[in-house]
Design an enzyme around this catalytic site. Structure first.
Site, mmCIF file in Angstrom:
data_model
loop_
_atom_site.group_PDB
_atom_site.id
_atom_site.type_symbol
_atom_site.label_atom_id
_atom_site.label_comp_id
_atom_site.label_asym_id
_atom_site.label_seq_id
_atom_site.Cartn_x
_atom_site.Cartn_y
_atom_site.Cartn_z
ATOM 1 N N CYS A 331 0.774 -1.028 0.277
ATOM 2 C CA CYS A 331 -0.071 0.148 -0.127
ATOM 3 C C CYS A 331 0.925 1.199 -0.229
ATOM 4 C CB CYS A 331 -1.143 -0.018 1.275
ATOM 5 S SG CYS A 331 -2.223 1.117 1.041
ATOM 6 N N HIS A 429 -3.721 -5.617 1.241
ATOM 7 C CA HIS A 429 -3.725 -5.958 2.388
ATOM 8 C C HIS A 429 -4.350 -7.205 2.819
ATOM 9 C CE1 HIS A 429 -2.663 -1.747 4.047
ATOM 10 N NE2 HIS A 429 -3.488 -1.082 3.028
#
Length: 500
Positions: A331, A429
C-alpha cells in the site's frame, strides 16, 4: 430502544474494552443470542473494509467475527485516523468526509452524533443485545462536552455501563475509584459494576482489595480476568512486538515503524510463524541484517517517507538489495518504492511532490476519493491464491505495472514485481492471512520449507479461548441481570442478590 444494551467503558486506553466485548460477543452468540458489537467513535490506524466497500475499525471487524456476523459500517459509524499530532481524517459511516484538527472536530461532533445514533438505531432494530465499546476513558473531563464516545452516548441511549481496568498497569483501585469520582452524578449512576483485567497471581491475595472496593463504591466486582499468556488477537492500534519464539534458522524480517504506520495487522501472521524472526524497528534503533524488509502502509505517506530517510532506511535498503535481500512494499510502501508521490490537494499535509525511493518505475498521485474494496486473486509468485482488501487514496501509474505482483479475479492487475524479482509491491492488504500466498511469499523471501499456519483458524481459536475465559471468570448471571434491568438497576441490588 428495541434492544437490550450494555456498554463497556475503560479507566484507560487499552484497559481491555475491545477484549471484553469480543469475549462476551462470542459467548452470547454461542448461547443463541443475536448479539452485535458497536463502537460509536474509534480512533485507530488499523481498519477493515466491509463487503460494501466501507471502512470501520479493525477491532469491530474482529468483534463481528466473534458474534458470527459480517462486519457492518453501523458497528463503527465514526472512525478517526490520525494523520498528524493534532489532526485526523474523519470517516463517517465508512466514508471519509475530510481532515480536521482537534478543535474543528470537537465542534463537528454535533454532526457526528447524528450518524452515531442513526447507525445504532439500525443495529438495535435487528440485534439483541448490543455490546457497546467506549473509547479511551470517560474521565477525560476536557472532552466531556459533546461527547459521543463514552458517557455522552450512554446517556443518549440510556444504557448501563460496566467499567474495566487493567491491573497489570498498577494502581487498579485508584483507576476505578478515581474514574468513578470524576463522573457526574447521573453518569456514576450508570456504572453497575467493575471488571478487573490481566490479573496474575493468587486471587485470594486480591480479595481484601475487592471487598474494600465493593464497600466503598456500593458496586460489585463482576469478575477478575486472568492475564492470558501466549494469547494474540488483532491489535486495535498499538504495534505489538510479542511473537512466537523463532528457530535459529528463521527468516529474518524487518518492518520499519514510521509515525503514521497503518494496518500493521498485516504482519500478525508473521509474528506467529515459528520460522520467522519479525522485528519492528522504531526511531533511533539500529537496522540489523535481514532476509526481507517490508515497507508497511501509511496514513501520511510523504511524511513517513521523510522519516524513513531521516532514519537512514534509504541507505539500508540499497545495501540490503546489493546483497540479494528481498523488499516488499504494501500500500503506502508500494507508493514509496516509486519515483514520485504527488499530493496536489494537500490530503495528507502541505500540497507538493516528494521523490520516492526510485526503485520501481511508478508514480503516485493522491486523490480525494479512496479505493475501498475487498479483493481476491492470485499472486504471480507460484500462482498462489489470496483474498484481502484495498484501502488507499492514490492512483499509481508507470511501466513497472506491466509486471504485476498479482492478478485479481476481476482480471485487473495489481502492483509490480521487479525484473530481478527482488522487489515486490502491492496494494493488497491481508496477503499473509491467505495460507498459499503466505507460503509463496516466504519461499520468495528465502525460506526453504514454508508451510504457513492458517491465521483465520488461529484467530478463531483465540476468540474461543477468550470466550471460555470470560465464561469462567465473570458472573454471567449478574451481566444478564444488568442487561435485563438496564440503566434503572440500582447496583446495590446486585450486591444484595449475590450475598448468601
Amino acid at each position: 430502544m428495541s434492544a437490550r444494551v450494555l456498554m463497556i467503558q475503560g479507566t484507560t486506553s487499552d484497559a481491555g474494552k475491545s477484549v471484553l466485548v469480543t469475549g462476551l460477543a462470542r459467548m452470547l452468540a454461542r448461547r443463541g443470542r443475536s448479539v452485535a458489537p458497536f463502537k460509536p467513535q474509534n480512533m485507530a490506524l488499523n481498519s477493515a473494509v466491509t463487503a460494501d466497500g466501507r471502512e470501520i475499525g479493525r477491532a469491530q471487524a474482529v468483534q463481528a467475527q466473534a458474534a458470527g456476523l459480517a462486519p457492518s459500517v453501523d458497528m463503527n459509524p465514526v472512525l478517526l485516523k490520525p494523520n498528524s499530532d493534532r489532526g485526523a481524517q474523519v470517516i463517517i459511516q465508512g466514508r471519509a468526509v475530510g481532515n480536521m484538527d482537534a478543535v474543528i472536530y470537537h465542534d463537528y461532533k454535533r454532526i457526528a452524533r447524528a450518524a452515531v445514533l442513526e447507525s445504532f438505531a439500525r443495529l438495535a432494530a435487528h440485534h439483541d443485545p448490543i455490546l457497546v465499546e467506549g473509547a479511551g476513558s470517560p474521565a477525560e473531563i476536557n472532552l466531556r462536552a459533546n461527547d459521543i464516545a463514552n458517557m455522552g452516548f450512554a446517556e443518549a441511549v440510556d444504557c448501563p455501563v460496566i467499567l474495566i481496568a487493567d491491573i497489570d498497569r498498577g494502581g487498579v483501585f485508584a483507576q476505578l475509584v478515581g474514574t468513578l469520582m470524576l463522573l457526574s452524578e447521573t453518569e456514576r449512576a450508570r456504572v453497575k459494576g467493575f471488571v478487573i483485567n490481566r490479573f496474575r497471581g493468587d486471587l485470594a491475595l486480591l480479595r481484601p482489595g475487592l471487598d474494600w472496593l465493593e464497600r466503598e463504591t456500593a458496586r460489585p466486582v463482576i469478575g477478575v480476568l486472568p492475564y492470558l499468556m501466549g494469547w494474540q488477537l488483532d491489535a486495535e492500534d498499538a504495534v505489538t512486538s510479542a511473537q512466537t519464539a523463532p528457530t535459529q534458522d528463521a527468516l529474518r524480517v524487518l518492518v520499519p515503524v514510521p509515525p503514521r504506520i497503518s494496518n500493521h495487522t498485516d504482519f500478525d501472521p508473521l509474528r506467529l510463524h515459528p520460522r520467522v524472526d519479525l522485528r519492528y524497528v522504531r526511531a533511533g534503533e539500529s537496522h540489523p541484517h535481514a532476509d526481507l524488509i517490508v515497507l508497511p502502509g501509511s496514513k501520511s505517506v510523504r511524511a513517513d517517507l521523510d522519516w524513513l530517510r531521516r532514519e537512514g532506511w534509504d541507505h539500508t535498503i540499497a545495501r540490503h538489495l546489493r546483497y540479494g535481500g528481498r523488499l516488499l512494499g504494501i500500500c503506502g510502501g508500494l507508493q514509496m518504492l516509486g519515483q514520485h508521490i504527488a499530493d496536489p490537494h494537500g490530503l495528507e499535509g502541505p500540497p507538493g511532490v516528494s521523490a520516492g525511493l526510485g526503485l520501481l518505475e511508478l508514480d503516485t498521485e493522491l486523490a480525494p476519493a479512496k479505493t475501498l474494496r475487498t479483493i481476491s486473486g492470485r499472486l504471480t509468485l507460484e500462482d498462489a491464491p489470496f483474498s484481502g482488501y484495498e484501502i488507499h487514496a492514490g492512483m499509481t501509474t508507470g511501466s513497472a505495472l506491466a509486471r504485476p505482483a498479482a492478478i485479481l479475479d476481476s482480471g485487473q492487475p495489481d502492483g509490480a514485481i521487479s525484473v530481478d524479482r527482488q522487489i515486490l509491491a502491492t496494494y493488497a492488504h491481508g496477503l499473509f492471512e491467505s495460507p498459499h500466498a503466505y507460503a509463496a511469499l516466504l519461499r520468495w523471501a528465502g525460506l526453504d520449507t514454508a508451510d504457513a499456519p492458517d491465521h483465520q483458524a488461529a484467530r478463531e481459536d483465540a476468540i474461543d479461548r477468550l470466550a471460555a475465559t470470560v465464561e469462567q471468570h465473570l458472573d454471567l448471571a449478574m451481566i444478564e441481570r444488568i442487561l435485563d434491568a438496564g440503566a434503572a438497576l440500582d447496583p446495590r441490588q446486585l450486591l444484595d442478590e449475590r450475598s448468601p
